[in-house]
Structure formats: C-alpha cells, structure tokens
Design a protein around this motif. Sequence first.
Motif, PDB file in Angstrom:
ATOM      1  N   MET A  42      10.747  15.701  -0.988  1.00 36.56           N
ATOM      2  CA  MET A  42      11.176  16.380  -2.208  1.00 36.56           C
ATOM      3  C   MET A  42      12.343  15.656  -2.873  1.00 36.56           C
ATOM      4  N   VAL A  43      12.997  14.771  -2.127  1.00 35.98           N
ATOM      5  CA  VAL A  43      14.134  14.020  -2.667  1.00 35.98           C
ATOM      6  C   VAL A  43      13.671  12.683  -3.237  1.00 35.98           C
ATOM      7  N   GLU A  44      13.011  11.900  -2.399  1.00 37.50           N
ATOM      8  CA  GLU A  44      12.498  10.591  -2.787  1.00 37.50           C
ATOM      9  C   GLU A  44      11.242  10.294  -1.995  1.00 37.50           C
ATOM     10  N   ARG A  45      10.363   9.489  -2.525  1.00 32.71           N
ATOM     11  CA  ARG A  45       9.192   9.040  -1.780  1.00 32.71           C
ATOM     12  C   ARG A  45       9.611   8.113  -0.643  1.00 32.71           C
ATOM     13  N   ILE A  56      25.827   8.523   0.478  1.00 37.19           N
ATOM     14  CA  ILE A  56      26.767   8.349  -0.640  1.00 37.19           C
ATOM     15  C   ILE A  56      27.050   9.642  -1.399  1.00 37.19           C
ATOM     16  N   SER A  57      26.378  10.721  -1.039  1.00 37.51           N
ATOM     17  CA  SER A  57      26.504  11.971  -1.792  1.00 37.51           C
ATOM     18  C   SER A  57      27.261  13.015  -0.982  1.00 37.51           C
ATOM     19  N   GLU A  58      28.501  13.264  -1.355  1.00 29.54           N
ATOM     20  CA  GLU A  58      29.326  14.243  -0.656  1.00 29.54           C
ATOM     21  C   GLU A  58      28.675  15.624  -0.688  1.00 29.54           C
ATOM     22  N   GLY A  59      28.563  16.250   0.456  1.00 28.04           N
ATOM     23  CA  GLY A  59      28.026  17.604   0.532  1.00 28.04           C
ATOM     24  C   GLY A  59      26.518  17.701   0.484  1.00 28.04           C
ATOM     25  N   ALA A  60      25.813  16.565   0.441  1.00 26.94           N
ATOM     26  CA  ALA A  60      24.347  16.613   0.400  1.00 26.94           C
ATOM     27  C   ALA A  60      23.804  17.206   1.692  1.00 26.94           C
ATOM     28  N   PRO A  61      22.773  18.051   1.621  1.00 28.17           N
ATOM     29  CA  PRO A  61      22.236  18.703   2.818  1.00 28.17           C
ATOM     30  C   PRO A  61      21.413  17.741   3.662  1.00 28.17           C
ATOM     31  N   PRO A  62      21.124  18.120   4.903  1.00 30.21           N
ATOM     32  CA  PRO A  62      20.269  17.295   5.759  1.00 30.21           C
ATOM     33  C   PRO A  62      18.878  17.142   5.144  1.00 30.21           C
ATOM     34  N   ILE A  63      18.205  16.077   5.528  1.00 30.58           N
ATOM     35  CA  ILE A  63      16.812  15.886   5.105  1.00 30.58           C
ATOM     36  C   ILE A  63      15.956  15.813   6.367  1.00 30.58           C
ATOM     37  N   TYR A  64      14.666  16.154   6.217  1.00 27.49           N
ATOM     38  CA  TYR A  64      13.791  16.111   7.378  1.00 27.49           C
ATOM     39  C   TYR A  64      12.369  15.794   6.959  1.00 27.49           C
ATOM     40  N   LEU A  65      11.597  15.365   7.918  1.00 25.80           N
ATOM     41  CA  LEU A  65      10.156  15.187   7.758  1.00 25.80           C
ATOM     42  C   LEU A  65       9.530  15.321   9.132  1.00 25.80           C
ATOM     43  N   GLY A  66       8.234  15.530   9.160  1.00 28.07           N
ATOM     44  CA  GLY A  66       7.566  15.678  10.444  1.00 28.07           C
ATOM     45  C   GLY A  66       6.245  16.394  10.320  1.00 28.07           C
ATOM     46  N   GLU A  67       5.819  16.994  11.394  1.00 26.70           N
ATOM     47  CA  GLU A  67       4.506  17.633  11.433  1.00 26.70           C
ATOM     48  C   GLU A  67       4.347  18.656  10.303  1.00 26.70           C
ATOM     49  N   VAL A  73       6.019  11.702   1.077  1.00 27.69           N
ATOM     50  CA  VAL A  73       6.657  10.647   1.860  1.00 27.69           C
ATOM     51  C   VAL A  73       5.775   9.405   1.867  1.00 27.69           C
ATOM     52  N   CYS A  74       6.366   8.257   1.662  1.00 24.85           N
ATOM     53  CA  CYS A  74       5.656   6.976   1.686  1.00 24.85           C
ATOM     54  C   CYS A  74       4.794   6.873   2.948  1.00 24.85           C
ATOM     55  N   PRO A  75       3.504   6.520   2.816  1.00 23.73           N
ATOM     56  CA  PRO A  75       2.638   6.399   3.995  1.00 23.73           C
ATOM     57  C   PRO A  75       3.184   5.418   5.032  1.00 23.73           C
ATOM     58  N   GLY A  76       3.811   4.354   4.563  1.00 20.89           N
ATOM     59  CA  GLY A  76       4.392   3.398   5.501  1.00 20.89           C
ATOM     60  C   GLY A  76       5.473   4.043   6.342  1.00 20.89           C
ATOM     61  N   ALA A  77       6.341   4.831   5.721  1.00 19.08           N
ATOM     62  CA  ALA A  77       7.407   5.517   6.448  1.00 19.08           C
ATOM     63  C   ALA A  77       6.834   6.508   7.442  1.00 19.08           C
ATOM     64  N   GLN A  78       5.763   7.194   7.067  1.00 18.09           N
ATOM     65  CA  GLN A  78       5.134   8.137   7.991  1.00 18.09           C
ATOM     66  C   GLN A  78       4.719   7.416   9.274  1.00 18.09           C
ATOM     67  N   ALA A  79       4.210   6.192   9.124  1.00 11.40           N
ATOM     68  CA  ALA A  79       3.771   5.418  10.288  1.00 11.40           C
ATOM     69  C   ALA A  79       4.958   4.843  11.055  1.00 11.40           C
ATOM     70  N   PHE A  80       5.923   4.280  10.342  1.00 11.83           N
ATOM     71  CA  PHE A  80       7.058   3.645  11.015  1.00 11.83           C
ATOM     72  C   PHE A  80       7.992   4.659  11.669  1.00 11.83           C
ATOM     73  N   LEU A  81       7.852   5.914  11.322  1.00  8.98           N
ATOM     74  CA  LEU A  81       8.645   6.955  11.975  1.00  8.98           C
ATOM     75  C   LEU A  81       7.819   7.726  13.003  1.00  8.98           C
ATOM     76  N   GLY A  82       6.579   7.268  13.206  1.00  7.72           N
ATOM     77  CA  GLY A  82       5.775   7.779  14.306  1.00  7.72           C
ATOM     78  C   GLY A  82       4.905   8.981  14.026  1.00  7.72           C
ATOM     79  N   TYR A  83       4.777   9.391  12.760  1.00  5.03           N
ATOM     80  CA  TYR A  83       4.049  10.626  12.468  1.00  5.03           C
ATOM     81  C   TYR A  83       2.608  10.403  12.023  1.00  5.03           C
ATOM     82  N   SER A  84       2.207   9.170  11.837  1.00  4.14           N
ATOM     83  CA  SER A  84       0.820   8.883  11.494  1.00  4.14           C
ATOM     84  C   SER A  84       0.515   7.455  11.909  1.00  4.14           C
ATOM     85  N   PRO A  85      -0.767   7.145  12.134  1.00  5.93           N
ATOM     86  CA  PRO A  85      -1.107   5.764  12.509  1.00  5.93           C
ATOM     87  C   PRO A  85      -0.926   4.823  11.328  1.00  5.93           C
TER      88      PRO A  85
END
Length: 270
Positions: A42-45, A56-67, A73-85
């Motif tokens: 929802m923040v960036e692809r 760089i953003s003071e007070g910015a909330p945590p971000i997450y992704l997963g199941e 989310v970029c398909p490459g990132a999904q793979a490099f972070l272990g959530y898809s082949p």
Amino acid sequence: MMTILSIAEIGKRLVKAGRLETRPVCAYGAKVVPCNAVPSGMVERCVGKTIYRLAISEGAPPIYLGEGMLDGVCPGAQAFLGYSPLNPDTKHFISSGRKDVMKGAAEHYKANPDLAEGSLRAMGRISPIGKFLVVQACEDLPFDDPGVRSILCVGRAEQIRNLCGLVHFRSSDIFGSTVMPWGPMCASFVTYPSGMADKVPREAAFIGPVEPGGNSWFPEDHLAIAMPISIARGMCDDLEHSFIVKRPGTAFPRRRVDLTSSPRSAPGKA
C-alpha cells in the motif's frame, strides 16, 4: 560478555556511531503484525523503496508483507523475501532478455542468462523468517524484542564507512566481515542480513545497494549497511572503545583537505 540492550537502544547507539540523520530500522518475523502496521504494497510496489521511506520519515508506522498480504508488492521481492517461488524466466529479464519473456524487456544486470542463473543459485534456498515480515524503526521498540533478525542503517558515504570500520573493530576477517553482494535492494536490506538465504554469510554486514534500479530515488551520495542483530549488538558494545569515541577527529574531521583546489603537483608532472 555482550551487554543486553533494547532494540531502541541499539538504534540509538548506531545513530551515535555514524552520526546518522536517518532512523535505523529492524526486520523480524511475526505471526501477528503490530496493530499500527501498514501493508508494504500500500506504500510502494518496491519493498526497498518502502523501507527507505521508513528510515527517512519520522514517525512512520511499521510495514509488513507475508502470507495473504502480497498485493501490490513487486513479484521479485515476494520471491527474494521467501514468500513465493522465483519465476524461472527471471534469469532472462535480469540479463540480456528473450523475445518471449516480458516482450523482450531486459535489465542487463548480468552478461547472459547462465550467469544470472548461477548468481541466483549462489544465494541458496530463500525461506521467510515468519508468517509475516515486519520492518519498523528501532526507536519504536524500547522494551520487548519481537525477535529482531537484522538492522539497517542508511547514511552518507562517510557515515557508512565509519560503521564499516566499527564492524571490523573486533574481527580479524578483513575480507569477509563486510561484503557488498549483488542482488536486489530488498535482498541487500533484509534477505541477506536476516539470514533468509541458505548460503549467505552469517557473520557479515552487507553494504549496498548495488542494484541500479533504485538510483532514481536512492540518494546518489548515500549507502546502506545492514547487519545481523548479533553484529549490531557487538558494534554497540565496542563503540566506546573504538576509534569513533577515542578518535572522533579521525572519524569525523573538523578540518578537511580539499585536494582539488590547490594540488602541490599534478599527477604525472614534475
């Protein structure tokens, strides 16, 4: 014996060590995400870009992704972070391209598909560190440690050089204590330092990013250093004994010599 510090205190000491103007951020796996966390997509692809915004953003909330939370989310990132082949055609896209793969689009990061495939294979199997991956500012964790695996700092070149020097303070491994491996930003920022890849060095800090795809938004005079939490804790323990505190004028000179203004003699001239 290593001092037990909160994640917030580790971040605070790393800011002191590097005189950083950005916020150190940490990565960990979770079964349940923080109540104020925002889906990365929802923040960036690009996950790397999302993490940089967080730093760089003071007070910015945590971000997450997963199941079940990979939309946007970029398909490459999904793979490099272990959530898809990883798509087997990735080797063509990141090298010289192939007409029937993404209409021939190519990034030319590798000379040919075989080299690209070998590089991807060199990482080993990539496994997620939890149902969800959470990245948040260290300063937001003053008490409980949710199982932080790694910490990322972003800064100007001199700041990162000094942090690299602090990594080396208590290591005799002059070549392997800090490394600058090839890979996408999300791998440099999270995958490698968090130990998600089977073949990644476990006792090294990772400098980067080396992926030029982020050059349009990642500052040209900045670098990042990401390290396993064990290394970050060691750096904090060593801080007061190291050159950064003992020789601050060396780490951060008050007076600087401009070698371009009035050189004594130009190279190659008598």
